[in-house]
Enzyme design. Structure first.
Site, PDB file in Angstrom:
ATOM      1  N   LYS A 180      -2.179  -1.272  -0.438  1.00 16.78           N
ATOM      2  CA  LYS A 180      -1.103  -0.285  -0.647  1.00 16.78           C
ATOM      3  C   LYS A 180      -1.544   1.130  -0.266  1.00 16.78           C
ATOM      4  CE  LYS A 180       2.336   0.731  -4.200  1.00 16.78           C
ATOM      5  NZ  LYS A 180       3.010   0.126  -5.345  1.00 16.78           N
ATOM      6  N   ARG A 237       8.515   2.754  -9.514  1.00 16.58           N
ATOM      7  CA  ARG A 237       9.729   2.125 -10.032  1.00 16.58           C
ATOM      8  C   ARG A 237       9.496   1.703 -11.482  1.00 16.58           C
ATOM      9  NH1 ARG A 237      11.396  -2.705  -6.672  1.00 16.58           N
ATOM     10  NH2 ARG A 237       9.189  -3.199  -6.801  1.00 16.58           N
ATOM     11  N   ARG A 290       4.557 -10.588  -5.725  1.00 19.83           N
ATOM     12  CA  ARG A 290       3.095 -10.709  -5.624  1.00 19.83           C
ATOM     13  C   ARG A 290       2.798 -11.976  -4.836  1.00 19.83           C
ATOM     14  NH1 ARG A 290       3.188  -6.430  -7.137  1.00 19.83           N
ATOM     15  NH2 ARG A 290       2.199  -5.349  -8.862  1.00 19.83           N
TER      16      ARG A 290
HETATM   17  P1  ATP Z   1       5.288  -3.789  -6.923  1.00 19.21           P
HETATM   18  O1  ATP Z   1       6.656  -3.982  -6.374  1.00 19.21           O
HETATM   19  O2  ATP Z   1       4.266  -4.087  -5.920  1.00 19.21           O
HETATM   20  O3  ATP Z   1       5.107  -4.446  -8.223  1.00 19.21           O
HETATM   21  P2  ATP Z   1       6.127  -1.267  -7.231  1.00 19.21           P
HETATM   22  O4  ATP Z   1       6.733  -1.177  -5.883  1.00 19.21           O
HETATM   23  O5  ATP Z   1       7.028  -1.495  -8.369  1.00 19.21           O
HETATM   24  O6  ATP Z   1       5.046  -2.322  -7.210  1.00 19.21           O
HETATM   25  P3  ATP Z   1       5.729   1.399  -7.260  1.00 19.21           P
HETATM   26  O7  ATP Z   1       6.814   1.642  -8.188  1.00 19.21           O
HETATM   27  O8  ATP Z   1       5.964   1.665  -5.820  1.00 19.21           O
HETATM   28  O9  ATP Z   1       5.230  -0.029  -7.462  1.00 19.21           O
HETATM   29  O10 ATP Z   1       4.445   2.236  -7.646  1.00 19.21           O
HETATM   30  C1  ATP Z   1       3.828   2.131  -8.912  1.00 19.21           C
HETATM   31  C2  ATP Z   1       2.589   1.276  -8.791  1.00 19.21           C
HETATM   32  O11 ATP Z   1       1.829   1.631  -7.635  1.00 19.21           O
HETATM   33  C3  ATP Z   1       1.642   1.499  -9.941  1.00 19.21           C
HETATM   34  O12 ATP Z   1       1.916   0.591 -10.970  1.00 19.21           O
HETATM   35  C4  ATP Z   1       0.246   1.291  -9.340  1.00 19.21           C
HETATM   36  O13 ATP Z   1      -0.103  -0.059  -9.386  1.00 19.21           O
HETATM   37  C5  ATP Z   1       0.427   1.636  -7.901  1.00 19.21           C
HETATM   38  N1  ATP Z   1      -0.066   2.975  -7.548  1.00 19.21           N
HETATM   39  C6  ATP Z   1       0.001   4.126  -8.257  1.00 19.21           C
HETATM   40  N2  ATP Z   1      -0.499   5.161  -7.563  1.00 19.21           N
HETATM   41  C7  ATP Z   1      -0.889   4.652  -6.372  1.00 19.21           C
HETATM   42  C8  ATP Z   1      -1.481   5.208  -5.209  1.00 19.21           C
HETATM   43  N3  ATP Z   1      -1.759   6.503  -5.092  1.00 19.21           N
HETATM   44  N4  ATP Z   1      -1.754   4.371  -4.177  1.00 19.21           N
HETATM   45  C9  ATP Z   1      -1.470   3.065  -4.236  1.00 19.21           C
HETATM   46  N5  ATP Z   1      -0.892   2.483  -5.296  1.00 19.21           N
HETATM   47  C10 ATP Z   1      -0.613   3.258  -6.354  1.00 19.21           C
END
Ligand code: ATP
Length: 248
Positions: A112, A48, A246
């Site tokens: 995650k 995202r 978080r």
């Molecule tokens: P959050 O809401 O926890 O801040 P997000 O849901 O916005 O995170 P996503 O958009 O789902 O996060 O995914 C991007 C983030 O996921 C990256 O910034 C990194 O930290 C993490 N990420 C990237 N690749 C992977 C992976 N293969 N496995 C787990 N986490 C990952």
């Protein structure tokens, strides 16, 4: 997939920038509901808000699914029902220790394991052409600095992970059930099923939205899939698209 296979049209790419990007373009060219794009390697996988999704070649399952919804459909709860389908599929393959971090993360023992990215194609008239991207770590999670804030996991930690094709078939089967019900009835009937997976219920969290960070305690989700957060000034409901949580 048995007789449900006719609902999906699966295309496989050895490599691409992002399966979501490619499928959004195909959606604009008229690809139908149920089109699936799987890539062995993504060079520019997205999360995202411009974040990147990193997938280790040979160690992950990354795919996107196109689904068309009526224009009056509320989409806020979509990433939640997709998460529900993923944990149900993994459960059917004997994976335990799973939970869901609102709105779009799949956790294994609190770390995650995967993510969901829901995007809407431009220009579709009279309907939503929605691309649902899913990334799951099978054999290996990436080694990234962000892990300090949010640790990662891979299915291999629980033993030999399922074959990629088997997992894809299980997730698509589970998705078909939830997407058809979601299209008919929205998120409301899923509240009860989603809540037991809620990783952050009752947790003290920071809520980051549009660059503003606030503190609160996580409550449940409402009939639209919004998250209730108790803040000093009272309870607020937040939508998924722009919010990051978080644990404090
Ligand atoms: P959050 O809401 O926890 O801040 P997000 O849901 O916005 O995170 P996503 O958009 O789902 O996060 O995914 C991007 C983030 O996921 C990256 O910034 C990194 O930290 C993490 N990420 C990237 N690749 C992977 C992976 N293969 N496995 C787990 N986490 C990952």
């Amino acid at each position: 997939l048995g007789e449900q296979a006719s609902r999906f049209d699966v295309d496989h790419l050895a490599q691409c920038d992002s399966t979501n990007t490619q499928l959004l373009a195909r959606a604009q060219r008229g690809s139908g509901s149920g089109t699936v794009l799987v890539a062995d390697v993504q060079s520019a996988g997205r999360g995202r808000r411009g974040r990147s999704w990193v997938s280790i070649p040979g160690g992950n399952l990354c795919f996107s699914l196109l689904w068309r919804f009526a224009a009056q459909q509320r989409l806020e709860g979509l990433s939640l029902v997709v998460g529900l389908a993923i944990v149900r599929a993994l459960q059917s393959l004997q994976v335990s220790g799973l939970s869901l971090k609102w709105p779009n993360d799949i956790l294994l023992d609190g770390r995650k394991l995967g993510g969901v990215l829901v995007e809407v194609a431009q220009g579709a008239q009279g309907e939503w052409a929605v691309v649902i991207g899913i990334g799951l770590n099978l054999r290996q999670a990436p080694d990234l600095a962000e892990e300090i804030a949010q640790p990662f996991a891979a299915l291999s930690e629980c033993g030999e992970p399922p074959a990629r094709e088997l997992l894809l078939a299980a997730v698509l089967r589970a998705l078909l059930d939830v997407l058809e019900a979601f299209a008919r009835e929205g998120f409301a009937p899923f509240v009860e099923a989603w809540m037991p997976w809620h990783a952050m219920l009752g947790a003290e969290v920071t809520v980051e939205q549009h660059g503003l960070v606030r503190h609160g305690r996580c409550g449940g989700v409402d009939a639209l899939g919004r998250l209730a957060i108790d803040m000093p000034e009272g309870q607020v409901f937040v939508f998924g698209g722009e919010v990051s949580l978080r644990r404090v």
